[in-house]
Scaffold this motif. Structure first.
Motif, PDB file in Angstrom:
ATOM      1  N   UNK A  40       0.861  -1.184   0.000  1.00  0.00           N
ATOM      2  CA  UNK A  40       0.000   0.000   0.000  1.00  0.00           C
ATOM      3  C   UNK A  40       0.893   1.228   0.000  1.00  0.00           C
ATOM      4  N   UNK A  41       0.696   2.074  -1.004  1.00  0.00           N
ATOM      5  CA  UNK A  41       1.509   3.282  -1.152  1.00  0.00           C
ATOM      6  C   UNK A  41       0.647   4.507  -0.889  1.00  0.00           C
ATOM      7  N   UNK A  59       1.483  -4.763   9.817  1.00  0.00           N
ATOM      8  CA  UNK A  59       2.043  -3.849   8.823  1.00  0.00           C
ATOM      9  C   UNK A  59       3.557  -3.925   8.882  1.00  0.00           C
ATOM     10  N   UNK A  60       4.196  -3.883   7.706  1.00  0.00           N
ATOM     11  CA  UNK A  60       5.652  -3.819   7.619  1.00  0.00           C
ATOM     12  C   UNK A  60       5.992  -2.627   6.743  1.00  0.00           C
ATOM     13  N   UNK A  82       9.823  -0.917  10.593  1.00  0.00           N
ATOM     14  CA  UNK A  82       8.875  -1.095  11.699  1.00  0.00           C
ATOM     15  C   UNK A  82       7.832  -2.154  11.347  1.00  0.00           C
ATOM     16  N   UNK A  83       7.492  -2.966  12.345  1.00  0.00           N
ATOM     17  CA  UNK A  83       6.425  -3.963  12.235  1.00  0.00           C
ATOM     18  C   UNK A  83       5.363  -3.578  13.258  1.00  0.00           C
ATOM     19  N   UNK A 104       3.746   0.537   2.978  1.00  0.00           N
ATOM     20  CA  UNK A 104       3.828  -0.615   3.877  1.00  0.00           C
ATOM     21  C   UNK A 104       3.227  -1.840   3.209  1.00  0.00           C
ATOM     22  N   UNK A 105       3.690  -2.989   3.655  1.00  0.00           N
ATOM     23  CA  UNK A 105       2.995  -4.231   3.347  1.00  0.00           C
ATOM     24  C   UNK A 105       1.923  -4.412   4.405  1.00  0.00           C
ATOM     25  N   UNK A 106       0.743  -4.802   3.989  1.00  0.00           N
ATOM     26  CA  UNK A 106      -0.361  -5.128   4.894  1.00  0.00           C
ATOM     27  C   UNK A 106      -0.584  -6.628   4.813  1.00  0.00           C
TER      28      UNK A 106
END
Ligand code: MN
Length: 135
Positions: A40-41, A59-60, A82-83, A104-106
């Motif tokens: 997600x951008x 989230x990463x 951050x995670x 982030x990656x969700x």
């Protein structure tokens, strides 16, 4: 194994986001897997509306600077590496910092077939005052 076809980038719907947000589906698990991974951008200042995830969310952060807040909590800055773990049902928002992109990656899971809950629940947009920590 196979190299998966690449779905087109999707624009985050205006009902769920403020500002311009773009989503790329990376994993859509096939039963029995229910894993969902999306990149997600967020453009500067863009953020989700208030929402919760039935089975929680991880989230990463991979790029930029961002912000996150749980209902009733204070705003935290988030940075690459951050995670962030959000427990099932906790209302929260996440987004970019005012002057930075954030990606982030969700990582979420769909609900079990016999679970009546929606995968995610959506509420009000995050106001400018909430985003700036003024309310
Ligand atoms: Mn979330």
């Amino acid at each position: 194994m196979q190299i998966e076809p690449k779905p087109p980038t999707a624009k985050g719907p205006a009902g769920m986001f403020t500002g311009d947000v773009f989503l790329d589906a990376i994993v859509q698990g096939k039963e029995p897997s229910r894993v969902r991974v999306n990149a997600v951008r967020f453009t500067p200042g863009a953020r989700t509306a208030w929402h919760s995830h039935a089975v929680g969310q991880t989230l990463y952060v991979t790029e930029g600077r961002g912000r996150i807040q749980a209902r009733g909590g204070s705003i935290s800055e988030i940075r690459p590496g951050d995670v962030i773990s959000t427990p099932p049902g906790e209302w929260h928002w996440h987004g970019a910092a005012p002057e930075h992109y954030m990606t982030h990656l969700s990582i979420t899971e769909g609900v079990a077939p016999d679970d009546a809950r929606a995968e995610s629940s959506w509420g009000d947009h995050v106001t400018d005052d909430e985003y700036e920590g003024r309310s």
